[in-house]
Design a protein around this motif. Structure first.
Motif, mmCIF file in Angstrom:
data_model
loop_
_atom_site.group_PDB
_atom_site.id
_atom_site.type_symbol
_atom_site.label_atom_id
_atom_site.label_comp_id
_atom_site.label_asym_id
_atom_site.label_seq_id
_atom_site.Cartn_x
_atom_site.Cartn_y
_atom_site.Cartn_z
ATOM 1 N N TYR A 61 0.828 -1.213 0.000
ATOM 2 C CA TYR A 61 0.000 0.000 0.000
ATOM 3 C C TYR A 61 0.863 1.265 0.000
ATOM 4 O O TYR A 61 0.545 2.246 -0.669
ATOM 5 C CB TYR A 61 -0.928 0.033 1.214
ATOM 6 N N ASN A 70 -6.024 2.767 4.076
ATOM 7 C CA ASN A 70 -6.981 2.574 2.985
ATOM 8 C C ASN A 70 -8.399 2.838 3.484
ATOM 9 O O ASN A 70 -8.719 2.564 4.639
ATOM 10 C CB ASN A 70 -6.891 1.144 2.440
ATOM 11 N N TYR A 114 -11.363 1.416 3.020
ATOM 12 C CA TYR A 114 -12.318 0.392 3.467
ATOM 13 C C TYR A 114 -12.126 0.014 4.929
ATOM 14 O O TYR A 114 -13.041 -0.510 5.562
ATOM 15 C CB TYR A 114 -12.255 -0.856 2.578
ATOM 16 N N TYR A 115 -10.933 0.308 5.501
ATOM 17 C CA TYR A 115 -10.739 -0.013 6.916
ATOM 18 C C TYR A 115 -11.654 0.815 7.804
ATOM 19 O O TYR A 115 -12.019 0.392 8.894
ATOM 20 C CB TYR A 115 -9.277 0.154 7.324
HETATM 21 FE FE FE Z 1 -6.071 -4.259 3.133
#
Ligand code: FE
Length: 344
Positions: free
Chosen positions: A164, A218, A220-221
């Motif tokens: 990431y 990120n 979506y966390y």
């Molecule tokens: Fe992830």
């Protein structure tokens, strides 16, 4: 009379069985890094619509190696993966084949797919700033600004060598070139509150605990923390921060993808392409994006209400393949500036 009626019924039943048996021969095999709970609702919808059965193999690593080792006898049709770096690596490894599908081209914007049609993005996630509600006033931010001394001792992030982080640094390389990116990375390192450690959620926890004021993570966390009934303390971490989408006001926020590729020796090529096209459809895009709090790649398909509640943003429109190509250099820079040692 009765007897012969029964005989007729059982012949009819046998015919039905043989019909479904011939359906069962129509199948597609999926190797997936994405968790079954996320994929199964999509596969069920696909089977309902097409009658094509699906077989799912889930693993956390090693699927590309497995496909390569199985060679031309590999049962794999489709690989579902995350991160453009992995998709590009699989292409370079030679385990993919092109899918010149007009439907895929229509549904998936060009910057989210390979120019040679060897991988395709399905959902996006942005790499954003999680800002402390208590200690950060700003309502906008840029990645460039993270190197500004005003953030000294206030930033938390996971390892510089994680996929990431590499993706983000690679995007800086694409926008700013090597010299500027190196200086930026040194500035970011100098602003770290602690040595890079833990995953994305651990950084938000550190903001909650007062160890830092902003964290990189990120999108979506946020959703995973906000809805985590098993570990409700994560809801408190999430409630202590808000998402800032860096550069949303200018060049756009860095995004990465989850995506798919057709295996080079796919035994069920035609069915697999049908599944790929289905996954890019509005119906599937909605289910897929909602399942993991991500963004659909297909234009006009909306993210879930929860994801929308974090705000809207402009994504960086640089081609992800360009970012993938800059990853090696990004990884070298992380070592050169000794990023993971943290601030001196
Ligand atoms: Fe992830």
């Amino acid at each position: 009379m009765r007897h012969s009626f029964r005989a007729t019924v059982s012949v009819a039943a046998l015919l039905l069985i043989s019909t479904s048996a011939s359906f069962a021969a129509s199948e597609v095999n999926i190797y997936s890094y994405r968790q079954p709970f996320l994929i199964e609702p999509l596969l069920d919808a696909f089977t309902r619509e097409t009658g094509i059965r699906t077989n799912l193999i889930f693993a956390k690593k090693g699927l590309e190696t497995r496909i390569e080792a199985e060679g031309e006898f590999s049962p794999a049709d489709l690989l579902l993966s995350t991160d453009v770096g992995r998709l590009q690596a699989a292409k370079q490894q030679g385990i993919a084949q092109p899918v010149p599908s007009d439907i895929l081209k229509q549904n998936i914007p060009a910057h989210y797919r390979d120019a040679d049609d060897q991988w395709f993005g399905l959902t996006t996630r942005a790499r954003v700033v999680y800002a402390s509600n208590e200690r950060v006033d700003a309502d906008s931010i840029t990645y460039e600004e993270l190197a500004d001394p005003k953030w000294k001792g206030r930033i938390c992030t996971r390892s510089g060598q994680h996929d990431y982080t590499i993706g983000l640094i690679a995007s800086m390389l694409v926008h700013h070139g090597e010299e500027e990116t190196r200086a930026w990375l040194e500035g970011l390192k100098a602003n770290l509150a602690r040595r890079p450690t833990g995953d994305d959620r651990a950084q938000v926890k550190a903001v909650y605990a007062g160890e830092c004021d902003i964290a990189l993570g990120n999108t979506y966390y946020m959703g995973k923390m906000q809805t985590n009934d098993k570990e409700p303390e994560q809801k408190e971490w999430a409630a202590s921060v808000r998402i800032l989408f860096p550069n949303s006001d200018d060049r756009g926020t860095h995004v990465n993808i989850s995506g798919m590729l057709l295996a080079k020796h796919a035994p069920n090529r035609e069915n697999a392409v049908k599944l790929m096209e289905f996954l890019s459809s509005a119906e599937a895009q909605q289910i897929y994006a909602e399942g993991n709090f991500e963004y659909p790649v297909k234009e006009g398909v909306k993210p879930s209400d929860l994801v929308n509640s974090w705000g809207s943003f402009k994504p960086d429109s640089v081609a992800l393949s360009e970012i993938a190509d800059a990853r090696k250099k990004a990884s070298e820079l992380v070592d050169i500036v000794d990023f993971d040692a943290g601030a001196e």
